[in-house]
Design an enzyme around this catalytic site. Sequence first.
Site, PDB file in Angstrom:
ATOM      1  N   VAL A   8      33.327  16.786  21.297  1.00  0.00           N
ATOM      2  CA  VAL A   8      33.349  15.328  21.163  1.00  0.00           C
ATOM      3  C   VAL A   8      32.374  14.736  22.173  1.00  0.00           C
ATOM      4  O   VAL A   8      32.314  15.177  23.322  1.00  0.00           O
ATOM      5  CB  VAL A   8      34.765  14.773  21.387  1.00  0.00           C
ATOM      6  CG1 VAL A   8      34.751  13.256  21.543  1.00  0.00           C
ATOM      7  CG2 VAL A   8      35.675  15.166  20.224  1.00  0.00           C
ATOM      8  N   CYS A   9      31.620  13.724  21.747  1.00  0.00           N
ATOM      9  CA  CYS A   9      30.677  13.036  22.614  1.00  0.00           C
ATOM     10  C   CYS A   9      29.708  14.067  23.206  1.00  0.00           C
ATOM     11  O   CYS A   9      29.211  14.940  22.503  1.00  0.00           O
ATOM     12  CB  CYS A   9      31.440  12.242  23.668  1.00  0.00           C
ATOM     13  SG  CYS A   9      30.467  11.069  24.618  1.00  0.00           S
ATOM     14  N   ALA A  10      29.427  14.008  24.495  1.00  0.00           N
ATOM     15  CA  ALA A  10      28.499  14.960  25.108  1.00  0.00           C
ATOM     16  C   ALA A  10      29.057  16.377  25.127  1.00  0.00           C
ATOM     17  O   ALA A  10      28.317  17.322  25.414  1.00  0.00           O
ATOM     18  CB  ALA A  10      28.153  14.521  26.523  1.00  0.00           C
TER      19      ALA A  10
END
Length: 236
Positions: free
Chosen positions: A104-106
């Site tokens: 998720v995300c970075a």
Amino acid sequence: MTSERRTLEIAILVCPGYMPVDIIGFHTAFGLLPDVNLHLVWKDLDEIAGMPHFPTRATTTFEDCPADLDVLYAGAVPPEIFEDAEVLAFLADRGSRATWVAGVCAGSLLLGAAGLLLGYRTTTNFQLHDNLAHYGAVPARGNVVEDRNRITAGPATGSFEIGLRLLQAFFGDDVARQSELMMEYAPRPLFGVGTPELAGPELTEQLLARSAGMGAVFAQVAERAARRLGVHAETA
């Protein structure tokens, strides 16, 4: 969907400076169910602080984490973690055998830094989306992108949505539907500006300007990763 009832082994990376918002939905989705061993993994069991400040302790060290995982999961972490050889070796090892690899995300980019996204359609938060190709991933738009056994998402709600999707994969529609209802997962954003398309160019540019410094650091890390992974410049 699995045909037999067994205990799942799930590892979620935590580390100094990790973003709790990127793991809490997934952790809740699986943590409320029986037959799940949920491991918060890090190098040691000392207290660490998430960002914003959120005191945490891992429950399992890298060394003690099960070798064969049903899910290996990572949320956003600071740039220095992307070049931590011990972290990358752990992720590469467990991810090579995991039934699902999720970011998720970075956290998606971190999985890429461990060599786990080469040739996979992948997404991340919009500020860092241009970095995906440096990790050999195939950049794709969408809050959740699934490619074979890799599943990635943007921040915040992506944690819940990956959690629900993998509950469906392991336990079926009924369990996933009940979990969605139990968590009352029905987002109703206050302003409805949660994507660049919804926000419009002015607000988007303001946010990009505000996060430009951190974005530059992640870009430098991605360029070094491309060289290490042998991803050609024209691809990246």
